[in-house]
Design a protein around this motif. Structure first.
Motif, PDB file in Angstrom:
ATOM      1  N   LYS A  11       5.831   2.018  -4.146  1.00 18.92           N
ATOM      2  CA  LYS A  11       4.744   1.219  -4.702  1.00 18.92           C
ATOM      3  C   LYS A  11       3.586   2.068  -5.226  1.00 18.92           C
ATOM      4  CE  LYS A  11       5.735  -2.778  -1.761  1.00 18.92           C
ATOM      5  NZ  LYS A  11       5.196  -3.698  -0.722  1.00 18.92           N
ATOM      6  N   LEU A  58      -1.898  -0.033   0.717  1.00 18.13           N
ATOM      7  CA  LEU A  58      -0.850  -1.051   0.608  1.00 18.13           C
ATOM      8  C   LEU A  58      -1.343  -2.409   1.108  1.00 18.13           C
ATOM      9  CD1 LEU A  58       2.273   1.013   1.782  1.00 18.13           C
ATOM     10  CD2 LEU A  58       1.556   0.476  -0.565  1.00 18.13           C
ATOM     11  N   TYR A 118      -1.641   2.555  -7.400  1.00 16.46           N
ATOM     12  CA  TYR A 118      -0.686   1.520  -7.019  1.00 16.46           C
ATOM     13  C   TYR A 118      -0.026   0.997  -8.293  1.00 16.46           C
ATOM     14  CZ  TYR A 118       1.194  -2.612  -4.688  1.00 16.46           C
ATOM     15  OH  TYR A 118       2.024  -3.577  -4.171  1.00 16.46           O
ATOM     16  N   LYS A 133      -1.729  -5.801  -1.162  1.00 11.36           N
ATOM     17  CA  LYS A 133      -1.087  -7.064  -0.757  1.00 11.36           C
ATOM     18  C   LYS A 133      -2.116  -8.183  -0.724  1.00 11.36           C
ATOM     19  CE  LYS A 133       1.779  -8.995   2.962  1.00 11.36           C
ATOM     20  NZ  LYS A 133       2.435  -8.719   4.264  1.00 11.36           N
ATOM     21  N   ALA A 160       3.277  -1.096  -8.080  1.00 11.03           N
ATOM     22  CA  ALA A 160       4.325  -2.095  -7.845  1.00 11.03           C
ATOM     23  C   ALA A 160       3.993  -3.436  -8.501  1.00 11.03           C
ATOM     24  CB  ALA A 160       4.547  -2.291  -6.346  1.00 11.03           C
TER      25      ALA A 160
END
Length: 468
Positions: free
Chosen positions: A382, A459, A398, A463, A400
């Motif tokens: 990611k 991460l 980042y 999210k 992803a």
């Protein structure tokens, strides 16, 4: 009539209260949110009442807790800027320096502190592989760079020549903002800063430097100096110092090395700084990779005569009358400043307490932490590493679920949200037009667990933003 005097008991009591606050700060540092949850209006309101006409006495200290609560906590996961972690023994040296209140401008005004600073400068020069260099401590890399380029101008195109100051200075496109500012202050103008392209590792390209110099000579311009960078602010890249020095020598140019970020790492990994000792002048920041409290910059130079040629314009009222090489010494003859605080007391005490070996090991640990983060980024699908990691700055983003046009905006929001969460603090860089998250390790407190926390927080924040 109100007196500014304190009794010994008053001073002891106040010092104890401040020391207790400092001890609490250090004890709680790792548990504090790095970025306090404050707005600009909140901090302005803290001081809106202005300065009191009548003294508050002991109650003046009551507000310190609130002030400290609103201060950014430079703990083990503060990786946002190239700012050292404030080694506590150095802080004690800084405290004593303020109490002694010496003007370290000439030996006659502060004998032990002048000799101490000269010894600290010699010791740091030897530690980074530049034995025999001399110099002084400064407010930071910006002032050291200004002074180094002032010496270059006076060596190659003195300001007392007829006409306006002129000459061209060369640096890479990754040069620090202090260099164009220095050219503006020197009257050379930013138009006379020639930016040299970099290679894929963000290092100055020697062949492009050679081409730029020969082109300026052919056009009738006067090349003055080359600024090589030992640790660019974005990626930590180290220019090919040996190659740059050879070109500077061939064309009769002054070579200044901006090593404010990286040069002190030569204490631990000298092989990454080959050619550093070929510089005519060199800036470093002990408040970065020697972990000292700000401010504690360093300017080193090969020849003291070049510094005196640039800065020795002293009035008769400060003229030193002694012919003794020590007792007649004056920093104001080799420096921009006249009034100078005892900056050397903190690194002198700090290094005496811990020893140079401890600092070398701390620098190596920072380098290992940066390499560890780069490995974690490469291993995480990611995330994307955006630049090599020659020193301790790690640039990544980042990616992803994001198309290329979306990535800059998303990572901009990610960084703001990440820092607001308070567990990790990163800064940013722009590399080839791409927005990067940037972690910079110049913190003696950071551990491998903290490094893993960086990835986990990035991460988790992504999210949260993506609502998944």
């Amino acid at each position: 009539m109100t007196s500014l005097e304190l009794t010994t008991d008053d001073f002891r009591r106040l010092a104890h209260r401040v020391s207790t606050l400092a001890e609490q700060w250090l004890t709680e540092l790792d548990a504090r949110a790095i970025a306090p949850a404050l707005k600009g209006s909140d901090t302005e309101a803290l001081f809106a009442e202005g300065l009191p006409e009548e003294g508050l006495k002991d109650a003046a200290l009551d507000a310190l807790g609130t002030v400290i609560a609103g201060t950014r906590a430079g703990n083990a996961r503060f990786l946002g800027y190239v700012l050292g972690s404030g080694e506590p023994v150095g802080a004690l040296g800084d405290y004593l320096a303020s109490v002694l209140n010496q003007n370290v401008t000439a030996w006659r005004s502060s004998p032990t502190m002048v000799s101490m600073e000269r010894a600290v400068v010699r010791g740091l020069a030897a530690a980074v592989g530049c034995p025999g260099f001399t110099g002084s401590l400064t407010g930071g890399g910006s002032s050291a760079n200004l002074m180094g380029l002032t010496m270059a101008r006076e060596a190659k195109a003195p300001a007392n020549e007829e006409g306006s100051p002129s000459g061209v200075v060369y640096a890479s496109t990754e040069v620090h903002m202090s260099i164009p500012k220095a050219l503006a202050l020197l009257g050379l103008g930013r138009r006379n800063l020639r930016l040299i392209p970099t290679d894929s590792d963000w290092r100055m390209r020697p062949e492009a430097l050679e081409h730029a110099i020969t082109g300026d000579v052919a056009a009738g311009r006067r090349p003055l100096a080359v600024v090589a960078t030992a640790g660019t602010v974005n990626t930590g890249a180290v220019d090919p110092l040996k190659d740059v020095a050879a070109i500077a020598r061939r064309h009769g140019l002054w070579m200044h090395v901006d090593g404010a970020f990286g040069a002190l790492a030569a204490m631990a990994v000298p092989e990454r700084f080959e050619g550093l000792a070929l510089a005519d002048s060199l800036s470093m920041d002990a408040h970065k990779w020697l972990y000292q409290p700000v401010d504690c910059g360093v300017l080193l130079y090969r020849e003291a005569a070049a510094a005196r040629r640039a800065f020795s314009f002293s009035g008769d009222y400060v003229r030193t009358l002694s012919t003794d090489s020590v007792e007649g010494f004056a920093f104001f003859d080799e420096s921009l400043e006249l009034s100078r605080r005892a900056r050397a007391l903190k690194p002198w005490l700090s290094v005496r307490y811990h020893g140079l070996r401890a600092f070398r090991e701390a620098i190596r640990k920072d380098l290992e932490n940066a390499s560890h983060l780069a490995e974690l980024v490469r291993a995480e699908p990611k995330l994307e590493l955006l630049a090599p990691v020659p020193l301790s700055a790690v640039c990544f983003r980042y990616v992803a679920g994001l198309a290329e046009p979306e990535r800059d905006a998303f990572n901009t929001r990610l960084m703001a949200r990440l820092n607001a969460r308070g567990r990790v603090y990163l800064s940013n860089a722009t590399l080839s037009g791409r927005f990067a998250l940037r972690a910079c390790f110049v913190n003696h407190r950071t551990t491998a667990e903290d490094v893993r926390t960086v990835v986990a927080e990035v991460l988790a924040t992504a999210k949260e933003l993506q609502g998944t």
